[in-house]
Write a protein that holds these residues in place. Structure first.
Motif, PDB file in Angstrom:
ATOM      1  N   ARG A  53       0.864  -1.176  -0.085  1.00  0.00           N
ATOM      2  CA  ARG A  53      -0.174   0.211  -0.023  1.00  0.00           C
ATOM      3  C   ARG A  53       0.941   1.116  -0.045  1.00  0.00           C
ATOM      4  NH1 ARG A  53      -3.637  -3.529  -1.246  1.00  0.00           N
ATOM      5  NH2 ARG A  53      -4.949  -4.530   0.515  1.00  0.00           N
ATOM      6  N   VAL A  54       0.414   2.228  -0.509  1.00  0.00           N
ATOM      7  CA  VAL A  54       1.086   3.676  -0.433  1.00  0.00           C
ATOM      8  C   VAL A  54       1.118   4.060   1.139  1.00  0.00           C
ATOM      9  CG1 VAL A  54       0.979   5.915  -0.945  1.00  0.00           C
ATOM     10  CG2 VAL A  54       0.272   4.308  -2.869  1.00  0.00           C
ATOM     11  N   PRO A  55       2.206   4.372   1.735  1.00  0.00           N
ATOM     12  CA  PRO A  55       2.433   4.590   3.204  1.00  0.00           C
ATOM     13  C   PRO A  55       1.700   6.033   3.731  1.00  0.00           C
ATOM     14  CG  PRO A  55       4.632   4.780   2.162  1.00  0.00           C
ATOM     15  CD  PRO A  55       3.645   4.044   1.102  1.00  0.00           C
ATOM     16  N   ASP A  56       1.226   5.723   4.709  1.00  0.00           N
ATOM     17  CA  ASP A  56       0.513   7.299   5.493  1.00  0.00           C
ATOM     18  C   ASP A  56       1.954   7.734   6.023  1.00  0.00           C
ATOM     19  OD1 ASP A  56      -0.422   9.309   6.432  1.00  0.00           O
ATOM     20  OD2 ASP A  56      -1.968   8.178   7.437  1.00  0.00           O
ATOM     21  N   LEU A  79      -3.138   8.221  -6.680  1.00  0.00           N
ATOM     22  CA  LEU A  79      -3.654   9.071  -6.045  1.00  0.00           C
ATOM     23  C   LEU A  79      -2.699  10.082  -5.687  1.00  0.00           C
ATOM     24  CD1 LEU A  79      -5.783   6.487  -3.868  1.00  0.00           C
ATOM     25  CD2 LEU A  79      -6.641   8.204  -5.662  1.00  0.00           C
ATOM     26  N   PHE A  80      -2.901  11.421  -5.425  1.00  0.00           N
ATOM     27  CA  PHE A  80      -1.829  12.344  -5.119  1.00  0.00           C
ATOM     28  C   PHE A  80      -2.176  13.451  -3.965  1.00  0.00           C
ATOM     29  CE2 PHE A  80       2.150  14.014  -5.323  1.00  0.00           C
ATOM     30  CZ  PHE A  80       2.090  15.415  -6.041  1.00  0.00           C
ATOM     31  N   ASP A  81      -1.389  13.723  -3.503  1.00  0.00           N
ATOM     32  CA  ASP A  81      -1.570  14.737  -1.984  1.00  0.00           C
ATOM     33  C   ASP A  81      -1.282  16.114  -2.272  1.00  0.00           C
ATOM     34  OD1 ASP A  81      -2.406  14.751   0.342  1.00  0.00           O
ATOM     35  OD2 ASP A  81      -0.338  15.096   1.415  1.00  0.00           O
ATOM     36  N   GLN A  82      -0.686  16.564  -3.553  1.00  0.00           N
ATOM     37  CA  GLN A  82      -0.432  17.806  -3.863  1.00  0.00           C
ATOM     38  C   GLN A  82      -0.656  18.240  -5.176  1.00  0.00           C
ATOM     39  OE1 GLN A  82       3.695  17.781  -2.377  1.00  0.00           O
ATOM     40  NE2 GLN A  82       3.047  19.310  -0.721  1.00  0.00           N
ATOM     41  N   PRO A  83      -2.009  18.074  -5.786  1.00  0.00           N
ATOM     42  CA  PRO A  83      -2.164  18.287  -6.917  1.00  0.00           C
ATOM     43  C   PRO A  83      -1.470  19.754  -7.703  1.00  0.00           C
ATOM     44  CG  PRO A  83      -4.157  18.851  -5.524  1.00  0.00           C
ATOM     45  CD  PRO A  83      -3.051  18.180  -4.649  1.00  0.00           C
ATOM     46  N   ALA A 143       7.001  10.263  -4.318  1.00  0.00           N
ATOM     47  CA  ALA A 143       6.835  11.637  -4.293  1.00  0.00           C
ATOM     48  C   ALA A 143       6.766  11.779  -2.500  1.00  0.00           C
ATOM     49  CB  ALA A 143       5.832  12.412  -4.565  1.00  0.00           C
ATOM     50  N   SER A 144       6.211  10.975  -1.832  1.00  0.00           N
ATOM     51  CA  SER A 144       6.150  10.960  -0.570  1.00  0.00           C
ATOM     52  C   SER A 144       7.322  10.702   0.350  1.00  0.00           C
ATOM     53  CB  SER A 144       4.772  10.098   0.193  1.00  0.00           C
ATOM     54  OG  SER A 144       3.659  10.180  -0.561  1.00  0.00           O
ATOM     55  N   LEU A 145       8.137   9.935  -0.435  1.00  0.00           N
ATOM     56  CA  LEU A 145       9.493   9.500   0.308  1.00  0.00           C
ATOM     57  C   LEU A 145      10.196  10.606   0.196  1.00  0.00           C
ATOM     58  CD1 LEU A 145       9.754   5.645  -0.650  1.00  0.00           C
ATOM     59  CD2 LEU A 145       9.328   6.700   1.694  1.00  0.00           C
ATOM     60  N   ALA A 146      10.116  11.297  -1.074  1.00  0.00           N
ATOM     61  CA  ALA A 146      10.869  12.589  -1.429  1.00  0.00           C
ATOM     62  C   ALA A 146      10.672  13.455  -0.402  1.00  0.00           C
ATOM     63  CB  ALA A 146      10.730  13.016  -2.917  1.00  0.00           C
ATOM     64  N   ASP A 147       9.337  13.895  -0.215  1.00  0.00           N
ATOM     65  CA  ASP A 147       8.993  14.718   0.708  1.00  0.00           C
ATOM     66  C   ASP A 147       9.646  14.534   2.209  1.00  0.00           C
ATOM     67  OD1 ASP A 147       7.669  16.302  -0.830  1.00  0.00           O
ATOM     68  OD2 ASP A 147       5.840  15.563  -0.540  1.00  0.00           O
TER      69      ASP A 147
END
Length: 458
Positions: free
Chosen positions: A185-188, A422-426, A217-221
Motif C-alpha cells: 500500500r502507499v504508506p501514510d 492518488l496524489f497529495d499535492q495537485p 513523491a511522499s518518500l522524497a518529501d
C-alpha cells in the motif's frame, strides 16, 4: 419460481464502495429493490484504507447524479466541485451519507462467499435462466444466510488482493518470508509509526503506475524534512525509461494526475530516488545485517534496502463466483467485450472508452461485474467509468434497453497508464516532460540534468 416472483426479489449488490452504492442509488431511482452486502464494518471500507491519499479527480468527478438526487432531501451539500478529496473525505462526506440514506438496504459485516442459481450448479443447463440467483452470505458474528436475488451486481473491487512482486505474477522467492519488511500500500507518512518505519531508511518501490509515483513523491518529501535525513528510494521498473514513464504531465486532462508523474520525476531528478530498469524481481534475500537484497530473473542483485513497497496492481477475487458462467478474458480476467478496450498489451496512454451493459454482460444473464472489479487486472480505472457502468446496467435490469445501450459519458484522456494513482499535492509546479523515445539498456541510473539521453536506435 416463476418469472413474476423472481422479479419481486431484490437486486443484490456486492460491495458498499463508490460503484456499489451508486448502483443502489440507481436501483432506488428506478423503483427497484436492492440489498447491498459489504464485508467491511463501514461503508467505503476499502476507500478508508487509503484515507490519507488524495484523488487526482475532483469532487465534480467522483459523485454519481442518482446518488446526489437521493442525498438532496437530507440537506447534503456537495463539496466544491473543483477541489480534490482524499480517500477519507470521499468516504466521510459522500459514501457514508449515501449509505445512511439507503439505510437497511446496506448490510455491513456481510461477506459473500458464493453465488449460484437456485438448484443449478454451473454444469446444469435445464431451466437455468428461469431460476433466481442464490447468494450465500457469512456475517461477522458467524451466522450464515442464503439470499435470493433477481440479479447480482458485483462491485467488490480488487483492493483485497494486491499483486505480488514477482515478475511472473507469482510471489518472488522469499517474498512471504520477508512480509515484515514489505508493504503493498502507499504508506501514510503523516502517521508517526509509519513515518518512523521509513525515515532515514532505504526503500525499494516496485511498480510503474500512479501509486508508485505517489510513494516516490511522499518518500522524497520525507527525505527533505527535518526528521527524514538519509531517506532514499530505489524505484524498480520492469520496463525501461521512455517518454511516457512519468505519465502525461501538463498534457493530461486530469491536471492532478499529470502533476503526480511530474512529482515522481522531481524525486528522481533531485537525487532522492535512483531508478533500476528492466528488473523483474525473482527473489528476496537477507544480507548478514538483515537487510533485504532483491535479485532479478537475470541474476542482478541490488544494493541492500530496509523496506520494500510493492505497487504492482491488483487482481479480482473470483472464487465466490465459481458456480456462475462468466465470460472473462484469459489475460485480464475482465469481461470479454470490455477487455480489448482496456488491454495494456494493446493500449498505453489514451482514451479508455465509456462502456456499459453490452461490454459487461456474461453468458450467465443477470450477473454483472462493475467498478474496478470489471477491469480485472487492468489499470487506469476512473470513478466516472464505474458510474456510467452502473447507470447502464441498472437500466438494463429495469428493462430500459434503449437507455442501457446509450453512452452518457465523455472521459478525459488518460495520462498515467498504471494503477489507481492518488496524489497529495495537485498544485505541484510543472517540470520537464521526461523525454526519451524508447527504453534504455537495463541499468541503475540517476535521472537529472547530467543524465545521458536514451538511445533511440531501431
Amino acid at each position: 419460481m416463476n418469472a413474476t416472483a423472481t422479479e419481486q426479489l431484490p437486486v443484490v449488490v456486492i460491495g458498499a464502495g463508490p460503484a456499489g452504492l451508486a448502483a443502489a442509488a440507481r436501483l432506488a431511482d428506478q423503483g427497484l429493490e436492492s440489498l447491498v452486502l459489504e464485508a467491511g464494518d463501514t461503508a467505503g471500507a476499502a476507500v478508508r484504507e487509503w484515507s490519507h491519499v488524495r484523488l487526482f479527480s475532483t469532487w465534480g468527478e467522483v459523485t454519481d447524479p442518482a446518488a446526489e438526487k437521493l442525498l438532496a432531501p437530507t440537506g447534503w451539500v456537495k463539496p466544491d466541485e473543483e477541489t480534490y478529496p482524499t480517500g477519507g473525505d470521499w468516504a466521510e462526506q459522500y459514501l457514508q451519507p449515501l449509505a445512511d440514506v439507503l439505510g437497511d438496504k446496506v448490510r455491513l459485516g456481510a461477506r459473500v462467499t458464493g453465488v449460484s442459481r437456485v438448484g443449478r450448479d454451473r454444469i446444469v443447463d435445464a431451466d437455468r435462466e428461469t431460476q433466481p440467483f442464490t447468494v450465500l452470505v457469512e456475517y461477522a458474528d458467524g451466522r450464515e444466510e442464503r439470499i435470493f436475488a433477481r440479479a447480482v451486481i458485483d462491485a467488490s473491487g480488487t483492493w483485497a488482493i494486491p499483486s505480488p512482486a514477482g515478475g511472473d505474477g507469482l510471489p518472488a522467492l522469499g517474498e512471504r518470508a520477508s512480509a515484515d519488511r514489505i508493504s503493498y500500500r502507499v504508506p501514510d507518512l503523516k502517521d508517526p509509526a509509519t513515518r518512523a518505519r521509513y525515515a532515514g531508511k532505504r526503500t525499494a518501490v516496485i511498480g510503474s503506475g500512479a501509486s508508485a509515483f505517489t510513494a516516490l513523491a511522499s518518500l522524497a518529501d520525507l527525505a527533505k524534512s527535518d526528521t527524514g535525513a538519509g531517506t532514499h528510494a530505489t524505484w524498480i521498473l520492469r520496463r525501461g525509461i521512455s517518454g511516457s514513464t512519468f505519465g502525461g504531465g501538463a498534457a493530461d486532462q486530469l491536471p492532478a494526475r499529470g502533476a503526480l508523474g511530474l512529482a515522481a520525476k522531481a524525486a528522481v531528478d533531485e537525487g532522492h530516488a535512483d531508478v533500476v530498469t528492466g528488473f523483474r524481481t525473482d527473489a528476496f534475500e537477507r544480507d548478514s545485517e538483515g537487510h533485504l537484497v532483491l535479485v532479478a530473473e537475470d541474476g542482478r542483485r541490488l544494493d541492500p534496502v530496509d523496506e520494500v513497497i510493492v505497487l504492482t496492481g491488483f487482481r479480482p477475487d473470483l472464487s465466490f463466483l465459481d458456480e456462475l458462467r462468466l465470460g472473462l478474458d484469459e489475460r485480464l480476467q475482465a469481461p470479454m467485450e470490455l477487455a480489448p478496450l482496456i488491454d495494456p498489451n494493446q493500449h498505453s496512454c489514451g482514451t479508455v472508452y465509456p462502456h456499459g451493459v453490452k461490454e459487461l454482460s456474461h453468458p450467465e444473464e443477470g450477473v454483472y461485474l462493475v467498478g474496478m472489479k470489471s477491469y480485472g487486472r487492468a489499470p487506469t480505472f476512473l470513478a466516472l467509468t464505474g458510474y456510467e457502468q452502473v447507470r447502464s446496467v441498472v437500466a438494463a435490469i429495469a428493462g430500459d434497453h434503449e437507455s442501457a445501450e446509450r453512452v452518457e459519458l465523455v472521459l478525459p484522456e488518460t495520462g498515467v497508464c498504471g494503477g489507481a494513482g492518488l496524489f497529495d499535492q495537485p498544485e505541484i509546479s510543472e517540470a520537464g516532460d521526461g523525454g526519451g523515445c524508447c527504453a534504455p539498456v537495463p541499468a541503475l541510473i540517476q535521472l537529472g540534468t547530467a543524465a545521458p539521453a536514451p538511445s533511440c536506435g531501431s
